[in-house]
Design a protein around this motif. Structure first.
Motif, mmCIF file in Angstrom:
data_model
loop_
_atom_site.group_PDB
_atom_site.id
_atom_site.type_symbol
_atom_site.label_atom_id
_atom_site.label_comp_id
_atom_site.label_asym_id
_atom_site.label_seq_id
_atom_site.Cartn_x
_atom_site.Cartn_y
_atom_site.Cartn_z
ATOM 1 N N PRO A 40 41.747 49.778 -24.499
ATOM 2 C CA PRO A 40 41.661 48.636 -23.487
ATOM 3 C C PRO A 40 41.445 47.385 -23.821
ATOM 4 C CG PRO A 40 39.748 49.953 -23.762
ATOM 5 C CD PRO A 40 40.815 50.745 -24.610
ATOM 6 N N LEU A 41 41.456 46.331 -23.391
ATOM 7 C CA LEU A 41 41.109 45.182 -23.675
ATOM 8 C C LEU A 41 39.604 45.013 -23.525
ATOM 9 C CD1 LEU A 41 43.471 43.046 -21.069
ATOM 10 C CD2 LEU A 41 43.885 43.261 -23.628
ATOM 11 N N PRO A 42 39.176 43.933 -24.478
ATOM 12 C CA PRO A 42 37.715 43.690 -24.202
ATOM 13 C C PRO A 42 37.258 43.357 -22.714
ATOM 14 C CG PRO A 42 38.290 42.549 -26.086
ATOM 15 C CD PRO A 42 39.629 42.996 -25.524
ATOM 16 N N ARG A 43 35.944 43.981 -22.548
ATOM 17 C CA ARG A 43 35.648 43.997 -21.149
ATOM 18 C C ARG A 43 35.778 42.502 -20.565
ATOM 19 N NH1 ARG A 43 36.256 44.469 -16.727
ATOM 20 N NH2 ARG A 43 34.641 45.296 -15.107
ATOM 21 N N SER A 44 35.230 41.548 -21.181
ATOM 22 C CA SER A 44 35.106 40.058 -20.898
ATOM 23 C C SER A 44 36.596 39.623 -20.469
ATOM 24 C CB SER A 44 34.540 39.310 -21.807
ATOM 25 O OG SER A 44 35.227 39.374 -23.144
ATOM 26 N N LEU A 45 37.678 40.109 -21.265
ATOM 27 C CA LEU A 45 39.092 39.437 -21.015
ATOM 28 C C LEU A 45 39.313 40.149 -19.500
ATOM 29 C CD1 LEU A 45 40.680 39.365 -24.205
ATOM 30 C CD2 LEU A 45 40.153 37.531 -22.992
ATOM 31 N N GLU A 46 39.129 41.636 -19.515
ATOM 32 C CA GLU A 46 39.361 42.433 -18.128
ATOM 33 C C GLU A 46 38.733 41.631 -16.894
ATOM 34 O OE1 GLU A 46 38.148 46.435 -18.662
ATOM 35 O OE2 GLU A 46 39.713 47.000 -19.668
ATOM 36 N N ARG A 47 37.523 41.010 -17.040
ATOM 37 C CA ARG A 47 36.921 40.371 -16.104
ATOM 38 C C ARG A 47 37.404 39.150 -15.747
ATOM 39 N NH1 ARG A 47 32.001 42.064 -18.459
ATOM 40 N NH2 ARG A 47 31.705 40.122 -19.602
ATOM 41 N N PRO A 54 44.441 32.340 -15.139
ATOM 42 C CA PRO A 54 45.139 32.386 -15.992
ATOM 43 C C PRO A 54 45.141 32.384 -17.472
ATOM 44 C CG PRO A 54 45.198 30.546 -14.341
ATOM 45 C CD PRO A 54 43.849 31.093 -14.430
ATOM 46 N N MET A 55 45.871 33.286 -17.987
ATOM 47 C CA MET A 55 45.520 33.507 -19.473
ATOM 48 C C MET A 55 46.977 33.322 -20.338
ATOM 49 S SD MET A 55 42.746 36.617 -19.866
ATOM 50 C CE MET A 55 43.066 37.784 -18.769
ATOM 51 N N VAL A 56 46.815 32.850 -21.425
ATOM 52 C CA VAL A 56 47.963 32.726 -22.200
ATOM 53 C C VAL A 56 47.720 33.905 -23.620
ATOM 54 C CG1 VAL A 56 49.263 31.338 -23.799
ATOM 55 C CG2 VAL A 56 48.587 30.279 -21.713
ATOM 56 N N LEU A 57 48.717 34.489 -23.841
ATOM 57 C CA LEU A 57 48.755 35.129 -25.137
ATOM 58 C C LEU A 57 49.279 34.182 -26.394
ATOM 59 C CD1 LEU A 57 48.077 37.965 -26.458
ATOM 60 C CD2 LEU A 57 50.399 38.483 -26.156
ATOM 61 N N HIS A 58 48.555 34.081 -27.427
ATOM 62 C CA HIS A 58 48.935 33.108 -28.288
ATOM 63 C C HIS A 58 48.927 33.972 -29.754
ATOM 64 C CE1 HIS A 58 49.290 29.450 -30.072
ATOM 65 N NE2 HIS A 58 48.300 29.574 -31.118
ATOM 66 N N GLY A 59 50.023 34.013 -30.454
ATOM 67 C CA GLY A 59 50.270 34.426 -31.705
ATOM 68 C C GLY A 59 50.235 33.573 -32.753
ATOM 69 N N VAL A 60 49.992 34.140 -34.125
ATOM 70 C CA VAL A 60 50.085 33.164 -35.299
ATOM 71 C C VAL A 60 50.678 33.991 -36.526
ATOM 72 C CG1 VAL A 60 47.966 32.003 -34.898
ATOM 73 C CG2 VAL A 60 47.734 34.286 -36.131
ATOM 74 N N SER A 61 51.370 35.399 -36.008
ATOM 75 C CA SER A 61 51.953 35.978 -37.171
ATOM 76 C C SER A 61 53.408 36.354 -36.995
ATOM 77 C CB SER A 61 51.206 37.274 -37.600
ATOM 78 O OG SER A 61 50.992 38.130 -36.400
ATOM 79 N N LEU A 62 54.105 35.746 -35.913
ATOM 80 C CA LEU A 62 55.461 36.258 -35.687
ATOM 81 C C LEU A 62 56.257 35.691 -36.818
ATOM 82 C CD1 LEU A 62 56.958 38.032 -33.863
ATOM 83 C CD2 LEU A 62 57.290 36.184 -32.440
ATOM 84 N N GLY A 63 56.247 34.683 -37.105
ATOM 85 C CA GLY A 63 57.107 33.994 -38.342
ATOM 86 C C GLY A 63 58.515 33.619 -37.688
ATOM 87 N N LEU A 64 58.555 32.863 -36.766
ATOM 88 C CA LEU A 64 59.805 32.519 -36.172
ATOM 89 C C LEU A 64 60.562 31.602 -37.223
ATOM 90 C CD1 LEU A 64 59.003 31.859 -32.411
ATOM 91 C CD2 LEU A 64 60.280 33.920 -33.425
ATOM 92 N N GLY A 65 60.011 30.812 -38.001
ATOM 93 C CA GLY A 65 60.947 30.215 -38.932
ATOM 94 C C GLY A 65 61.511 30.595 -40.167
ATOM 95 N N LEU A 81 50.833 43.294 -24.997
ATOM 96 C CA LEU A 81 49.523 42.716 -24.653
ATOM 97 C C LEU A 81 49.463 41.789 -23.598
ATOM 98 C CD1 LEU A 81 48.364 42.050 -28.380
ATOM 99 C CD2 LEU A 81 47.199 43.712 -26.519
ATOM 100 N N ALA A 82 50.910 41.075 -23.360
ATOM 101 C CA ALA A 82 51.011 40.076 -22.153
ATOM 102 C C ALA A 82 50.994 40.870 -21.051
ATOM 103 C CB ALA A 82 52.467 39.435 -22.701
ATOM 104 N N GLU A 83 51.385 42.026 -21.013
ATOM 105 C CA GLU A 83 51.501 42.744 -19.649
ATOM 106 C C GLU A 83 49.924 43.259 -19.136
ATOM 107 O OE1 GLU A 83 54.459 45.737 -20.310
ATOM 108 O OE2 GLU A 83 56.212 44.566 -19.218
ATOM 109 N N ALA A 84 49.330 43.624 -20.418
ATOM 110 C CA ALA A 84 47.888 44.151 -20.108
ATOM 111 C C ALA A 84 47.000 42.908 -19.702
ATOM 112 C CB ALA A 84 47.299 44.594 -21.281
ATOM 113 N N LEU A 85 47.472 41.848 -20.285
ATOM 114 C CA LEU A 85 46.436 40.380 -19.894
ATOM 115 C C LEU A 85 46.929 39.828 -18.240
ATOM 116 C CD1 LEU A 85 46.253 38.567 -23.281
ATOM 117 C CD2 LEU A 85 44.309 39.536 -21.897
ATOM 118 N N GLY A 86 48.160 40.136 -18.381
ATOM 119 C CA GLY A 86 48.826 39.497 -17.007
ATOM 120 C C GLY A 86 48.947 38.022 -17.347
ATOM 121 N N ALA A 87 49.457 37.845 -18.798
ATOM 122 C CA ALA A 87 49.655 36.509 -19.104
ATOM 123 C C ALA A 87 50.845 35.744 -18.617
ATOM 124 C CB ALA A 87 49.859 36.634 -20.724
#
Length: 278
Positions: A40-47, A54-65, A81-87
């Motif tokens: 599960p997500l951290p409870r504070s994020l579920e709340r 509104p939430m955005v999922l932000h990544g730093v390790s995909l390496g698109l370049g 994760l995007a679906e779990a957050l409803g991002a």
């Protein structure tokens, strides 16, 4: 893409209670690498999700370049994760982070050449196809540039927007750092951004050290990035803005003042910016 509004903040465990109690946050950005791989997500994020923040999922390790296509397993995790957050969207960086199996540990700049731009665009299109929500791409701050660029930073961003369906996450603090450290034409970058392709804006603090400006995310926001935000607002109207803070977390009242100061910049008759600590 669902439109973001107002002023938000990056979710960190150290700020979870502050964010949970903040009455007027426009949105929250969550680092994918800070979330568990399963469970599960951290409870504070579920709340926050259940409250409809509104939430955005932000990544730093995909390496698109990078020269290699994005790892399907990393894309699958981002999608889950995007679906779990409803991002509202997923955001990542215009950078590479690995090559030949070696991890850099940093967000490294993309070489500004036609070949690199074509590889970058193809990797972005692959990511867009794998994600259940729109993708937004962030300009990075780096302490070096590759030699003999074929075009400017503004032209790199314009090329990405022209070749893909992605939106832009414009980091004005990264742009400020590049203008100071490399002479990047910040005004040209701001002029490149069409409102309909701007997802949101990052603002963060930094410091001058050893002749360079370092985007630390651990200090109060200086006037330079906010001046760029104000100019962008004058050109496009109010834009969604997110404050990043990753270390040296200030007391709640100081953080509240900094968020309020950012809101003031978005108003038509904004007062002069003052750092929250002053």
């Amino acid at each position: 893409m669902r439109t973001l509004r107002g002023v938000g903040i990056g979710w960190r465990r150290e700020l979870a209670l502050f964010i949970d109690r903040a009455p007027d946050l426009g949105f929250v950005e969550v680092l994918a690498e800070h979330l568990p791989a399963s469970g599960p997500l951290p409870r504070s994020l579920e709340r926050l999700r259940d409250r409809g923040v509104p939430m955005v999922l932000h990544g730093v390790s995909l390496g698109l370049g990078g020269a290699e296509p994005p790892d399907p397993r990393r894309l699958e995790r981002l999608a889950r994760l995007a679906e779990a957050l409803g991002a509202v969207c997923v955001s990542e960086h215009l950078a590479f982070v690995r090559a030949g199996g070696l991890e850099s540990g940093h967000l490294l700049p993309v070489a500004r050449t036609e070949e690199s731009l074509e590889v970058l665009a193809e990797n972005i299109r692959r990511a867009e196809a794998a994600l259940p929500v729109p993708l937004a791409l962030e300009n990075v701050a780096s302490l070096f540039e590759w030699p003999d660029p074929a075009f400017s930073e503004a032209e790199l961003l314009a090329g990405v927007l022209a070749r893909t369906g992605a939106s832009l996450l414009l980091d004005v603090s990264n742009l400020h750092a590049h203008a100071l450290n490399h002479g990047t034409d910040a005004a040209a970058v701001l002029a490149t951004v069409p409102r309909e392709r701007l997802a949101y804006v990052h603002v963060a603090g930094g410091v001058h050290r050893d002749g360079l400006y370092h985007d630390t995310h651990a200090h109060p926001v200086p006037e330079g990035p906010v001046a760029l935000l104000a100019e962008l607002t004058r050109r496009l109207g109010p834009v969604p803005v997110l404050l990043e803070r990753d270390d040296h977390f200030p007391p709640p009242d100081e953080l509240t003042r900094e968020l309020a100061s950012l809101r003031a910049v978005l108003t038509p008759a904004a007062p002069r910016w003052t750092e929250a600590r002053s």
